[in-house]
Motif scaffolding. Structure first.
Motif, mmCIF file in Angstrom:
data_model
loop_
_atom_site.group_PDB
_atom_site.id
_atom_site.type_symbol
_atom_site.label_atom_id
_atom_site.label_comp_id
_atom_site.label_asym_id
_atom_site.label_seq_id
_atom_site.Cartn_x
_atom_site.Cartn_y
_atom_site.Cartn_z
ATOM 1 N N ASN A 26 0.805 -1.223 0.000
ATOM 2 C CA ASN A 26 0.000 0.000 0.000
ATOM 3 C C ASN A 26 0.837 1.273 0.000
ATOM 4 O O ASN A 26 0.311 2.358 -0.228
ATOM 5 N N LYS A 27 2.139 1.150 0.307
ATOM 6 C CA LYS A 27 2.951 2.365 0.452
ATOM 7 C C LYS A 27 4.196 2.396 -0.429
ATOM 8 O O LYS A 27 4.568 3.447 -0.942
ATOM 9 N N PHE A 28 4.851 1.262 -0.583
ATOM 10 C CA PHE A 28 6.183 1.275 -1.187
ATOM 11 C C PHE A 28 6.381 -0.013 -2.000
ATOM 12 O O PHE A 28 6.446 -1.100 -1.433
ATOM 13 N N ILE A 29 6.459 0.127 -3.329
ATOM 14 C CA ILE A 29 6.565 -1.073 -4.173
ATOM 15 C C ILE A 29 8.011 -1.373 -4.579
ATOM 16 O O ILE A 29 8.263 -2.353 -5.275
ATOM 17 N N GLY A 30 8.926 -0.527 -4.149
ATOM 18 C CA GLY A 30 10.326 -0.787 -4.472
ATOM 19 C C GLY A 30 10.979 0.411 -5.143
ATOM 20 O O GLY A 30 10.445 1.520 -5.111
ATOM 21 N N ILE A 31 12.121 0.139 -5.749
ATOM 22 C CA ILE A 31 12.910 1.239 -6.310
ATOM 23 C C ILE A 31 13.125 1.046 -7.812
ATOM 24 O O ILE A 31 13.065 -0.066 -8.325
ATOM 25 N N GLU A 32 13.376 2.154 -8.463
ATOM 26 C CA GLU A 32 13.904 2.131 -9.826
ATOM 27 C C GLU A 32 15.340 2.610 -9.694
ATOM 28 O O GLU A 32 15.591 3.648 -9.067
ATOM 29 N N MET A 33 16.277 1.844 -10.214
ATOM 30 C CA MET A 33 17.696 2.225 -10.105
ATOM 31 C C MET A 33 18.338 1.994 -11.465
ATOM 32 O O MET A 33 18.156 0.932 -12.058
#
Lengths: 219, 117
Positions: free
Chosen positions: B61-68
Motif C-alpha cells: 500500500n505504500k512502497f513497491i520498491g525502487i527504480e535504479m
C-alpha cells in the motif's frame, strides 16, 4: 604406455585438479523474472537425470524459493562435471501486486505472491555467497542493459565467480543475441532456447570448460 | 504547486558513510518520495544490499520498491588490481518505482521519466 607412466599421469592429473579445478560445483541460475530460469533448470536436470525441478509459468515470480537438484553430471563428450543446479527466484528491484492482477490472480493471491516474491529476491541474493559459478540468463528479445543484469554481473566480477551468459529465447523472431553479446563483450555469451533445446549442447560444453576451474575470492 | 524533488548527491556527501549508512540514507530519502542522482553510484555489493533492504521494506500500500539505473563499471585490468586501483561506481539515478520510470537505457544513455501522481 607403461604402468608407472600411467600412475605418474594420474597423480599429476590429481595434483593439477587440486590446483586448478574442481569436479563438483554449485551452479546458480540467475536473472530477472521471466527470462526462463526454471525452463532452463528443468532442461538441464531432465537432460542429465530424467527429472525436473519445478513448474514454469508466464506469470512473473513463479519461482519464489530457490530449488536445488544435486549431483547432475554434465558431459561434453570429453570431460564431465558434476553440478548441483540451483534455480533461483528472479531478482527485481520492485514488486507490485497489481502487476499480477492482469494475469487473472485474485487480489489475495496477488498480494501473497508479491510478499513471497520479495522473500525470494532476498534468498536469491544470499545464495550468491554459496555458489561456485553462475549461469546468468538473459532474455535476448529484451534490452540487456537492465540494472538487474548489471548488478548481478558486477557482483560476479567482484567475487571473481565464473559466469556463462545464456541468451535465452533465441527461438523468438524478435531475438537479438548480437545486442546481448555487444553489451557484455568480455564474457561467454551462448545463444540458446531453453524451451526447444536449441544450441543447448554448446551451453553444456561451455559449462564444463568454464566451471571446471573454480576460482573464487570472498567478496 | 506539487512536484517531485530530484536531488543531486555529490561524491563527498556519500564517501564518508559506511555501506550500511549509505543504503539507509538512500532508502530513507526514497521512501519520502525523493529521486536521487548519485555522482558516484554504489558498488555492486552495495547495490545488492540495497535491493535486499528494499525487498524487506516493500509494502503493497505504500512502497513497491525502487527504480535504479546506472552505467556499468569499466573492467579492471590485472595490473590495476595488483596496484589496488578499482574503477569507482558510476553515476546512478535511484527513485521510488512508482515515481521514476526508465524510458531507455544503453551503454551511453539513460532516459528516465518522473511521474508526478
Amino acid at each position: 604406455m607403461g604402468i608407472f607412466q600411467k600412475i605418474k599421469n594420474i597423480s599429476l592429473a590429481k595434483k593439477l585438479r587440486s590446483i586448478f579445478g574442481k569436479k563438483h560445483v554449485k551452479i546458480g541460475i540467475y536473472g530477472p523474472p521471466n527470462v526462463g530460469k526454471t525452463t532452463l533448470a528443468n532442461r538441464i536436470v531432465r537432460d542429465w537425470s530424467g527429472d525436473t525441478l519445478g513448474p514454469a509459468s508466464e506469470i512473473p515470480h513463479e519461482t519464489r524459493r530457490a530449488k536445488t537438484k544435486e549431483n547432475i553430471t554434465v558431459n561434453d563428450g570429453g570431460s564431465s562435471l558434476t553440478v548441483d543446479i540451483i534455480d533461483t527466484p528472479g531478482i527485481a528491484t520492485k514488486i507490485d501486486y497489481h502487476d499480477f492482477l492482469s494475469y487473472g490472480l485474485s487480489e489475495k493471491k496477488a498480494r501473497r505472491r508479491a510478499k513471497e516474491a520479495t522473500e525470494g529476491v532476498i534468498e536469491a541474493i544470499r545464495w550468491l555467497e554459496n555458489v561456485d559459478g553462475v549461469i546468468l540468463l538473459m532474455d535476448c528479445t529484451q534490452n540487456p542493459f537492465t540494472q538487474v543484469n548489471i548488478t548481478i554481473m558486477g557482483n560476479l566480477e567482484a567475487r571473481e565467480l565464473p559466469v556463462v551468459i545464456a541468451a535465452n529465447k533465441i527461438d523468438l523472431d524478435q531475438s537479438s543475441p548480437a545486442t546481448l553479446k555487444s553489451a557484455f563483450p568480455q564474457h561467454d555469451v551462448i545463444p540458446i532456447s531453453a524451451l526447444t533445446g536449441y544450441n543447448i549442447d554448446m551451453l553444456y560444453s561451455t559449462m564444463v570448460q568454464r566451471f571446471h576451474k573454480r576460482k573464487r575470492r570472498a567478496a | 504547486m506539487t512536484g517531485v524533488n530530484v536531488n543531486l548527491i555529490s561524491q563527498q556527501k556519500l564517501e564518508g558513510l559506511s555501506s550500511q549508512e549509505k543504503i539507509q540514507y538512500i532508502l530513507t530519502e526514497i521512501e519520502k518520495g525523493e529521486i536521487l542522482v548519485l555522482e558516484k553510484g554504489l558498488t555492486p555489493q552495495e547495490q545488492t544490499q540495497l535491493i535486499e533492504k528494499t525487498m524487506s521494506r516493500v509494502n503493497p500500500n505504500k512502497f513497491i520498491g525502487i527504480e535504479m539505473q546506472g552505467y556499468m563499471s569499466e573492467k579492471t585490468s590485472w595490473l590495476q588490481k595488483i596496484l589496488g586501483k578499482i574503477h569507482p561506481p558510476r553515476m546512478t539515478v535511484i527513485g521510488p518505482a512508482d515515481k521514476l520510470k526508465t524510458i531507455h537505457k544503453d551503454s551511453t544513455m539513460i532516459k528516465t521519466q518522473v511521474i508526478n501522481k
